[in-house]
Design an enzyme around this catalytic site. Structure first.
Site, PDB file in Angstrom:
ATOM      1  N   CYS A 134      66.455  88.960  45.901  1.00  0.00           N
ATOM      2  CA  CYS A 134      67.822  88.466  46.106  1.00  0.00           C
ATOM      3  C   CYS A 134      67.873  87.595  47.357  1.00  0.00           C
ATOM      4  O   CYS A 134      67.808  88.105  48.481  1.00  0.00           O
ATOM      5  CB  CYS A 134      68.784  89.646  46.235  1.00  0.00           C
ATOM      6  SG  CYS A 134      70.465  89.141  46.603  1.00  0.00           S
ATOM      7  N   CYS A 137      71.053  88.111  49.556  1.00  0.00           N
ATOM      8  CA  CYS A 137      71.034  89.364  50.331  1.00  0.00           C
ATOM      9  C   CYS A 137      70.057  89.277  51.504  1.00  0.00           C
ATOM     10  O   CYS A 137      70.384  89.679  52.616  1.00  0.00           O
ATOM     11  CB  CYS A 137      70.608  90.551  49.455  1.00  0.00           C
ATOM     12  SG  CYS A 137      71.253  90.558  47.797  1.00  0.00           S
ATOM     13  N   ASP A 138      68.853  88.785  51.251  1.00  0.00           N
ATOM     14  CA  ASP A 138      67.786  88.911  52.244  1.00  0.00           C
ATOM     15  C   ASP A 138      67.390  87.613  52.933  1.00  0.00           C
ATOM     16  O   ASP A 138      66.748  87.659  53.994  1.00  0.00           O
ATOM     17  CB  ASP A 138      66.549  89.531  51.579  1.00  0.00           C
ATOM     18  CG  ASP A 138      66.851  90.920  51.043  1.00  0.00           C
ATOM     19  OD1 ASP A 138      67.643  91.630  51.684  1.00  0.00           O
ATOM     20  OD2 ASP A 138      66.320  91.295  49.992  1.00  0.00           O
TER      21      ASP A 138
END
Ligand code: NAP
Length: 317
Positions: A134, A137-138
């Site tokens: 992701c 997200c990261d």
């Protein structure tokens, strides 16, 4: 026996939330069951730019909140629970969940799909320590650092473009000699000065290095040029894997599926089991897009309403 609900929808992504809205608006007593967070894959889209009616990019999070609001406004109930089994006896479906048993005349499966793993040494061990699935997200954890992206479809191209805003050091590897992604997306990636695209290249291993705190994290990868057979090592701080999806069909092992394991339906989203419909990324569909999932959710709810009228003898003939 009268069931608890007319319609149960399993899965709260774009397809499920739209089905919930259409089911409730058709006056069906509608329950949507979601295991984790409403929104599904759309939740992690940083800037959704291809949903009709939204000329400016909108965050997937904000967007799916509106889906939810609309479904609730029409009267759909939402339950956060994990579905354990789905069975049918006579005309009633029984859905066993971690929050108890619910019954309905019709069910729409909108369970979506999950990411596929590379399956190379180091991937599992370093997951969450530089290996990610992701970018939204990261990605920010690796701002201005070097990142490797694996894959050649829409997801890999989309996510690489997102990461390319965070760093000018992206290496993108794809096992073939050209992208599978839609041409417009693929061209954007190829034009990006921040992305070094390497075709005919596969990841053989992901290596960890020790941080000063003694933790293990991604440090480099072994890549292989599939044309020459040569392997080489490449330093990287992160590995983002976008190599397709696997449909979530564990609840319905016996339904007919295509070669990829996606559930087959007719054009009314009806599966081989009467009253069991299917919509969104879990369905065998030629184009996996949020707008398609929403459209399929609407069709599935409409078909479910007609099916229920039919079995209750209220069909408009
Ligand atoms: P995808 O279209 O199935 O592409 C997967 C890519 O990963 C392919 O290029 C494939 O290579 C490669 N791959 C598969 N297994 C691999 C392995 N073991 N090792 C290395 N590479 C591997 O999947 P996706 O990109 O996740 O997209 C899924 C669906 O969502 C698609 O229908 C897509 O259109 C949709 N989607 C759309 C958007 C958008 O419109 N902006 C964004 C994201 C996703 P080959 O090409 O050799 O098979």
């Amino acid at each position: 026996m009268k069931p608890d609900k007319d319609l149960i929808i399993i899965g709260g992504g774009g397809a499920g939330l739209t089905a919930a809205q259409y089911g409730a608006r058709a006056n069906l007593r509608t329950l949507l069951i979601e295991e984790t967070a409403l929104g599904g894959q759309a939740l992690v889209i940083e800037g959704l730019e291809n949903y009709p009616g939204y000329p400016e990019p909108v965050s997937g999070y904000v967007f799916t909140q509106k889906f939810e609001e609309q479904a609730r406004n029409f009267g759909a109930d939402i339950l956060i629970a994990s579905v354990q089994s789905l069975t049918k006896e006579k005309d009633i479906f029984t859905v066993a969940t971690t929050e108890g048993v619910r019954t309905a005349y019709a069910v729409i499966l909108a369970t979506g799909a999950q990411h596929r793993f590379l399956g190379v040494p180091g991937e599992k061990e370093l997951s969450g320590r530089g290996v990610s699935y992701c970018a939204t997200c990261d990605g920010p954890f690796f701002k201005n650092r070097k990142m490797l992206v694996v894959g050649g479809g829409d997801a890999a191209c989309d996510e690489s473009m997102f990461l390319a805003k965070l760093t000018d050091r992206i290496v993108m590897v794809h096992r073939r000699d050209r992208f599978r992604a839609q041409k417009s997306l693929a061209d954007r990636v190829l034009r990006s000065p921040n992305i070094d695209v390497r075709f005919n290249t596969v990841v053989e291993k992901i290596h960890g290095v020790k941080t000063p705190m003694g933790m293990e994290k991604v440090g480099r990868v072994t890549l292989k040029d599939t044309l020459t057979g040569k392997t080489y090592e490449e330093d990287t701080d992160a590995v983002f894997v976008f190599i397709g999806t696997i449909p979530n069909t564990g609840l319905v092992p016996d339904l007919p599926k295509d070669e990829g394991g996606y559930i087959l339906t007719d054009q009314r989203m009806q599966t081989s089991v009467p009253g069991l419909f299917c919509a969104g990324d879990v369905r065998a569909t030629p184009f996996r897009q949020l707008v398609v999932a929403a459209g399929e959710g609407a069709v599935a709810a409409h078909s479910a309403a007609q099916y229920i009228d039919d079995i209750l003898g209220q069909a408009y003939l």
